[in-house]
Write an enzyme that holds these catalytic residues in place. Structure first.
Site, short mmCIF file in Angstrom:
data_model
loop_
_atom_site.label_atom_id
_atom_site.label_comp_id
_atom_site.label_asym_id
_atom_site.label_seq_id
_atom_site.Cartn_x
_atom_site.Cartn_y
_atom_site.Cartn_z
N LEU A 19 0.89 -1.16 0.00
CA LEU A 19 0.00 0.00 0.00
C LEU A 19 0.92 1.20 0.00
O LEU A 19 1.58 1.48 1.00
CB LEU A 19 -0.92 0.00 1.22
CG LEU A 19 -2.07 1.02 1.17
CD1 LEU A 19 -2.98 0.75 -0.02
CD2 LEU A 19 -2.88 1.00 2.46
N ASP A 20 1.01 1.90 -1.15
CA ASP A 20 2.06 2.91 -1.32
C ASP A 20 1.88 4.10 -0.38
O ASP A 20 0.83 4.27 0.27
CB ASP A 20 2.13 3.38 -2.78
CG ASP A 20 0.86 4.04 -3.25
OD1 ASP A 20 0.58 5.15 -2.78
OD2 ASP A 20 0.15 3.45 -4.08
N VAL A 21 2.92 4.92 -0.32
CA VAL A 21 3.00 5.99 0.66
C VAL A 21 1.89 7.02 0.49
O VAL A 21 1.47 7.67 1.46
CB VAL A 21 4.39 6.66 0.58
CG1 VAL A 21 4.59 7.34 -0.77
CG2 VAL A 21 4.62 7.63 1.72
#
Length: 371
Positions: free
Chosen positions: A247-249
């Protein structure tokens, strides 16, 4: 030619005849740099009647004199007249032995040579391949644990196959064999925890990036949402805790962290088919037929994507359900159809929903829940 001029005269006379003293002296050789060496006292007998011409005999004497007066080499070895038969050669000093002519009855003789040093060749195992399937693979496929946990249990002697203890890594068994684990393995597995976190923007799910904070730092007693009958948080529970999926930044929503190999295999294993559901806010104008391309027809990194379920909720919001999770997949898919993602939230993984879990807080996966 007189007898004094003929060096072979003494051999031409009959045996027992007297030879004058004057005739016994060897005549000097004309125009030579050094006098010829005298012959040995015991000269080999030659036939009495030598009928060769005198000039040939004199030539032989001159050749013998030249060879014997040749200066010695630097090693003090005097060269002699070579009279070997054709095909027979004397080897040089330090050379290989003289080769004998081969005949039908003589085997080939090769000179003994020092074996050259060769690099160690790789070991090639011959024979049929090992039978059976790796024990750790069978345990993982049966959902008993992950392969990593299986190897750890095998090494500790906690695994029994058909009633016999197996403690050697890489052991192979019959896929239908009976596998049991010890009480220690069950206790060890009971310590594994799975945590559901509502990750905020600015936190990375895995390895920390420059200027970002890993999401695991939010797992504290203060951020826990208490549940009736749930376990109490202990610091040792963080040991072995890792995210099961990306789950990207810049995204928010449900993030699963677990130390249970069975859960990790279910969510991110090679054969995982767990669904991930997202709500996506976009900007821009979608190209014609873009929605169909999002559902199926796009590829990333040269590889076609699996079919996805995509629905347009309104002008700036899409609803995605994927069965794979490539890096920044939804953002890159939207760029291919002319859209830019301005907000992304994951609301479900498998059968577990984010629900009303506050942002930045977490809870344990309950015993009655499963992905």
């Amino acid at each position: 030619m007189t007898q004094a001029d003929d060096p072979w005269a003494k051999w031409r006379q009959p045996a027992g005849s007297a030879v004058p003293a004057a005739e016994k002296a060897e005549p000097p050789v004309a125009e030579k740099s050094a006098p010829a060496r005298a012959r040995p006292a015991k000269a080999p007998e030659r036939p009495v009647a030598d009928k060769r011409p005198a000039d040939e005999a004199a030539a032989d004497l001159e050749v013998t004199a030249e060879v014997k007066t040749k200066p010695a080499g630097t090693l003090g070895v005097k060269a002699g007249l070579r009279s070997e038969a054709p095909g027979k050669r004397t080897p040089l000093r330090g050379g290989s032995p003289v080769r004998k002519p081969m005949t039908a009855a003589t085997p080939l003789e090769r000179p003994a040579a020092r074996p050259a040093k060769k690099a160690a060749a790789p070991i090639v195992r011959s024979g049929p391949p090992p039978e059976g399937t790796r024990l750790s693979k069978v345990m993982s496929e049966r959902g008993m644990c992950s392969r990593r946990e299986a190897d750890l249990w095998i090494e500790r002697g906690w695994v029994f196959v058909n009633g016999e203890q197996v403690s050697e890594l890489g052991s192979r068994i019959d896929p239908d064999a009976c596998i049991e684990v010890s009480t220690e393995a069950k206790k060890d597995q009971a310590k594994a925890v799975t945590i559901l976190l509502h990750k905020p923007v600015g936190y990375v799910s895995g390895q920390p990036e420059p200027g970002c904070i890993p999401a695991v730092t939010l797992i504290t007693a203060e951020n826990q949402v208490p549940q009736s009958g749930g376990p109490e948080f202990k610091p040792w529970m963080l040991r072995g805790l890792a995210p099961a999926g990306r789950l990207d930044v810049d995204s928010t929503g449900l993030l699963v962290l677990t130390s249970d190999g069975r859960v990790a295999k279910r969510l991110i294993g090679e054969d995982s088919d767990a669904e991930k559901e997202y709500l996506v806010r976009v900007s821009g104008e979608m190209i014609k037929g873009g929605l169909e391309l999002l559902r199926h027809g796009l590829e990333l990194d040269g590889k076609a994507l699996k079919p996805a379920w995509v629905k347009q909720l309104n002008e700036d919001q899409l609803h995605f359900i994927l069965k794979e999770g490539k890096k920044r997949q939804i953002r890159r898919m939207c760029e291919l159809v002319g859209l830019k993602v301005v907000g992304l939230k994951r609301v479900r993984i498998g059968r577990i929903r984010l629900g009303d879990l506050p942002m930045g807080q977490w809870r344990f996966l309950r015993a009655d829940e499963a992905f």
